[in-house]
Design a protein around this motif. Structure first.
Motif, PDB file in Angstrom:
ATOM      1  N   ILE A 122       0.622  -1.586   0.119  1.00 43.55           N
ATOM      2  CA  ILE A 122      -0.371   0.359   0.147  1.00 43.55           C
ATOM      3  C   ILE A 122       1.119   1.389   0.191  1.00 43.55           C
ATOM      4  O   ILE A 122       1.786   1.200   0.623  1.00 43.55           O
ATOM      5  N   GLU A 123       0.696   1.563  -1.110  1.00 38.37           N
ATOM      6  CA  GLU A 123       1.594   3.048  -1.594  1.00 38.37           C
ATOM      7  C   GLU A 123       0.779   4.311  -0.508  1.00 38.37           C
ATOM      8  O   GLU A 123      -0.670   4.313  -0.595  1.00 38.37           O
ATOM      9  N   LEU A 124       0.962   5.378  -0.108  1.00 39.46           N
ATOM     10  CA  LEU A 124       0.452   6.508   0.584  1.00 39.46           C
ATOM     11  C   LEU A 124       0.621   7.542   0.240  1.00 39.46           C
ATOM     12  O   LEU A 124       2.062   8.361   0.293  1.00 39.46           O
ATOM     13  N   VAL A 137       5.351   3.542   1.981  1.00 42.73           N
ATOM     14  CA  VAL A 137       5.375   2.506   1.095  1.00 42.73           C
ATOM     15  C   VAL A 137       5.432   1.338   2.998  1.00 42.73           C
ATOM     16  O   VAL A 137       6.258   1.198   3.398  1.00 42.73           O
ATOM     17  N   ILE A 138       3.924   0.789   2.354  1.00 45.63           N
ATOM     18  CA  ILE A 138       3.313   0.072   3.508  1.00 45.63           C
ATOM     19  C   ILE A 138       3.486  -1.462   2.766  1.00 45.63           C
ATOM     20  O   ILE A 138       2.382  -2.111   1.530  1.00 45.63           O
ATOM     21  N   LEU A 139       4.396  -2.725   3.488  1.00 47.78           N
ATOM     22  CA  LEU A 139       4.708  -3.674   2.130  1.00 47.78           C
ATOM     23  C   LEU A 139       4.088  -5.423   3.307  1.00 47.78           C
ATOM     24  O   LEU A 139       4.283  -5.138   4.320  1.00 47.78           O
ATOM     25  N   ASN A 140       3.294  -5.980   2.635  1.00 47.16           N
ATOM     26  CA  ASN A 140       3.157  -7.048   3.642  1.00 47.16           C
ATOM     27  C   ASN A 140       4.117  -8.206   3.360  1.00 47.16           C
ATOM     28  O   ASN A 140       4.697  -9.367   2.449  1.00 47.16           O
ATOM     29  N   ALA A 141       4.764  -7.849   4.646  1.00 47.33           N
ATOM     30  CA  ALA A 141       5.819  -8.782   4.905  1.00 47.33           C
ATOM     31  C   ALA A 141       6.017  -8.553   6.634  1.00 47.33           C
ATOM     32  O   ALA A 141       4.882  -8.339   6.910  1.00 47.33           O
ATOM     33  N   SER A 142       6.141  -9.663   7.119  1.00 42.97           N
ATOM     34  CA  SER A 142       6.730  -9.631   8.631  1.00 42.97           C
ATOM     35  C   SER A 142       6.833  -8.447   9.566  1.00 42.97           C
ATOM     36  O   SER A 142       7.914  -7.361   8.873  1.00 42.97           O
ATOM     37  N   LYS A 150       2.256   5.432  21.638  1.00 42.24           N
ATOM     38  CA  LYS A 150       2.301   6.715  22.122  1.00 42.24           C
ATOM     39  C   LYS A 150       2.883   6.777  23.483  1.00 42.24           C
ATOM     40  O   LYS A 150       3.962   8.199  23.378  1.00 42.24           O
ATOM     41  N   GLU A 151       3.050   5.730  23.820  1.00 40.55           N
ATOM     42  CA  GLU A 151       4.310   5.233  24.595  1.00 40.55           C
ATOM     43  C   GLU A 151       5.823   5.764  24.284  1.00 40.55           C
ATOM     44  O   GLU A 151       6.658   6.169  25.256  1.00 40.55           O
ATOM     45  N   ASN A 152       6.251   5.527  22.740  1.00 41.02           N
ATOM     46  CA  ASN A 152       7.408   4.756  22.310  1.00 41.02           C
ATOM     47  C   ASN A 152       6.962   6.068  21.206  1.00 41.02           C
ATOM     48  O   ASN A 152       7.789   5.104  19.948  1.00 41.02           O
ATOM     49  N   PRO A 153       7.452   6.940  20.746  1.00 43.41           N
ATOM     50  CA  PRO A 153       7.276   7.870  19.484  1.00 43.41           C
ATOM     51  C   PRO A 153       8.450   6.967  18.621  1.00 43.41           C
ATOM     52  O   PRO A 153       9.826   7.185  19.087  1.00 43.41           O
ATOM     53  N   GLY A 154       7.595   6.718  16.971  1.00 45.02           N
ATOM     54  CA  GLY A 154       8.851   6.916  16.365  1.00 45.02           C
ATOM     55  C   GLY A 154       9.056   4.739  16.401  1.00 45.02           C
ATOM     56  O   GLY A 154       9.576   4.140  15.587  1.00 45.02           O
ATOM     57  N   LYS A 155       8.481   4.041  17.269  1.00 48.38           N
ATOM     58  CA  LYS A 155       8.572   2.633  17.308  1.00 48.38           C
ATOM     59  C   LYS A 155       7.683   1.701  16.767  1.00 48.38           C
ATOM     60  O   LYS A 155       7.780   0.742  15.470  1.00 48.38           O
ATOM     61  N   HIS A 156       5.975   1.919  16.392  1.00 52.23           N
ATOM     62  CA  HIS A 156       5.089   2.088  15.372  1.00 52.23           C
ATOM     63  C   HIS A 156       5.075   3.491  13.780  1.00 52.23           C
ATOM     64  O   HIS A 156       4.321   4.320  14.095  1.00 52.23           O
ATOM     65  N   PRO A 157       5.288   3.011  13.125  1.00 53.83           N
ATOM     66  CA  PRO A 157       5.249   4.577  12.156  1.00 53.83           C
ATOM     67  C   PRO A 157       3.961   4.611  11.144  1.00 53.83           C
ATOM     68  O   PRO A 157       3.578   5.637  11.500  1.00 53.83           O
ATOM     69  N   ASN A 158       3.721   2.883  11.121  1.00 47.78           N
ATOM     70  CA  ASN A 158       2.449   3.301  10.521  1.00 47.78           C
ATOM     71  C   ASN A 158       1.241   3.696  11.345  1.00 47.78           C
ATOM     72  O   ASN A 158       0.027   4.034  11.133  1.00 47.78           O
ATOM     73  N   ILE A 159       1.014   3.529  13.257  1.00 45.58           N
ATOM     74  CA  ILE A 159       0.462   4.330  13.958  1.00 45.58           C
ATOM     75  C   ILE A 159       0.725   5.573  14.165  1.00 45.58           C
ATOM     76  O   ILE A 159      -0.091   6.493  14.198  1.00 45.58           O
ATOM     77  N   VAL A 177      -3.958   9.315   0.752  1.00 52.64           N
ATOM     78  CA  VAL A 177      -4.600   8.873  -0.805  1.00 52.64           C
ATOM     79  C   VAL A 177      -3.987   7.209  -0.997  1.00 52.64           C
ATOM     80  O   VAL A 177      -3.218   7.408   0.184  1.00 52.64           O
ATOM     81  N   GLY A 178      -5.139   6.289  -0.642  1.00 54.64           N
ATOM     82  CA  GLY A 178      -4.117   4.852  -0.549  1.00 54.64           C
ATOM     83  C   GLY A 178      -3.475   4.183  -2.157  1.00 54.64           C
ATOM     84  O   GLY A 178      -4.894   4.501  -3.155  1.00 54.64           O
ATOM     85  N   LYS A 179      -2.942   3.665  -2.762  1.00 54.93           N
ATOM     86  CA  LYS A 179      -2.981   3.120  -4.104  1.00 54.93           C
ATOM     87  C   LYS A 179      -2.253   1.793  -3.484  1.00 54.93           C
ATOM     88  O   LYS A 179      -1.608   1.605  -2.765  1.00 54.93           O
ATOM     89  N   ILE A 180      -3.244   1.413  -3.560  1.00 55.43           N
ATOM     90  CA  ILE A 180      -3.161  -1.206  -3.200  1.00 55.43           C
ATOM     91  C   ILE A 180      -2.742  -1.675  -4.772  1.00 55.43           C
ATOM     92  O   ILE A 180      -3.548  -1.421  -5.619  1.00 55.43           O
ATOM     93  N   ASN A 181      -1.355  -1.866  -4.500  1.00 55.08           N
ATOM     94  CA  ASN A 181      -0.708  -3.198  -5.440  1.00 55.08           C
ATOM     95  C   ASN A 181      -0.652  -2.223  -7.207  1.00 55.08           C
ATOM     96  O   ASN A 181      -1.107  -2.275  -7.658  1.00 55.08           O
ATOM     97  N   GLY A 182      -0.553  -0.625  -6.587  1.00 55.11           N
ATOM     98  CA  GLY A 182      -0.400   0.155  -7.901  1.00 55.11           C
ATOM     99  C   GLY A 182      -2.052   1.272  -8.129  1.00 55.11           C
ATOM    100  O   GLY A 182      -1.779   1.672  -8.710  1.00 55.11           O
ATOM    101  N   LYS A 183      -2.680   0.349  -7.865  1.00 55.12           N
ATOM    102  CA  LYS A 183      -4.169   1.019  -7.997  1.00 55.12           C
ATOM    103  C   LYS A 183      -5.077   2.012  -6.785  1.00 55.12           C
ATOM    104  O   LYS A 183      -4.830   1.248  -5.490  1.00 55.12           O
TER     105      LYS A 183
END
Length: 151
Positions: free
Chosen positions: A57-59, A75-80, A119-128, A142-148
């Motif tokens: 997902i591209e933001l 970019v959020i990748l579908n990875a571990s 909230k306790e650890n800024p930067g630890k969870h960038p998507n949050i 705005v999001g692009k999911i798989n390029g769309k």
């Protein structure tokens, strides 16, 4: 005279009464079939739509408040380590088509205890952190999911 068995209500009595009213409202919503976010991230993930086919997902930040308007923000990748975020962001884009203040607030509630950690650890969870920024700055993503673009 005043009744000797009467005791003046305390602040705690008011809080308990408010909690009871909230609990009753939640039960009413539950019986109406409205699904509320749980306070456990894992439980909330199980309730979200399947996203196995989402590779990334591209933001893009848009609107007056965007720092780099229209440029790729993340970019959020579908990875571990990011699969939960893929599920949350994908669900938000399916429901709202974009992530505004209202959608971001819902996303933060879905993150449950992870939101508390962010909230306790800024930067630890960038998507949050990004959703917290959307709420605080009244931004839009705005999001692009798989390029769309999400539609």
């Amino acid at each position: 005279g005043q009744d000797p068995t009467y005791s003046r209500p305390t602040l705690w009595d008011g809080i308990r009464l408010r909690q009871l009213r909230i609990r009753k409202e939640i039960e009413k919503l539950y019986w109406m079939g409205i699904d509320l976010p749980d306070r456990q991230f894992r439980t909330n993930l199980d309730r979200l739509p399947d996203c196995d086919d989402v590779e990334k997902i591209e933001l893009l930040a848009v609107g007056r408040r965007a720092v780099r308007r229209g440029e790729l923000d993340a970019v959020i990748l579908n990875a571990s380590g990011q699969r939960g975020s893929i599920a949350v962001y994908n669900a938000l884009f399916q429901k709202y088509k974009l992530i505004n203040k209202q959608a971001a607030q819902e996303g933060l509630e879905l993150y449950a205890e992870m939101w508390d950690d962010a909230k306790e650890n800024p930067g630890k969870h960038p998507n949050i952190d990004r959703l917290m920024l959307v709420v605080a700055e009244d931004m839009t993503l705005v999001g692009k999911i798989n390029g769309k673009y999400a539609s």
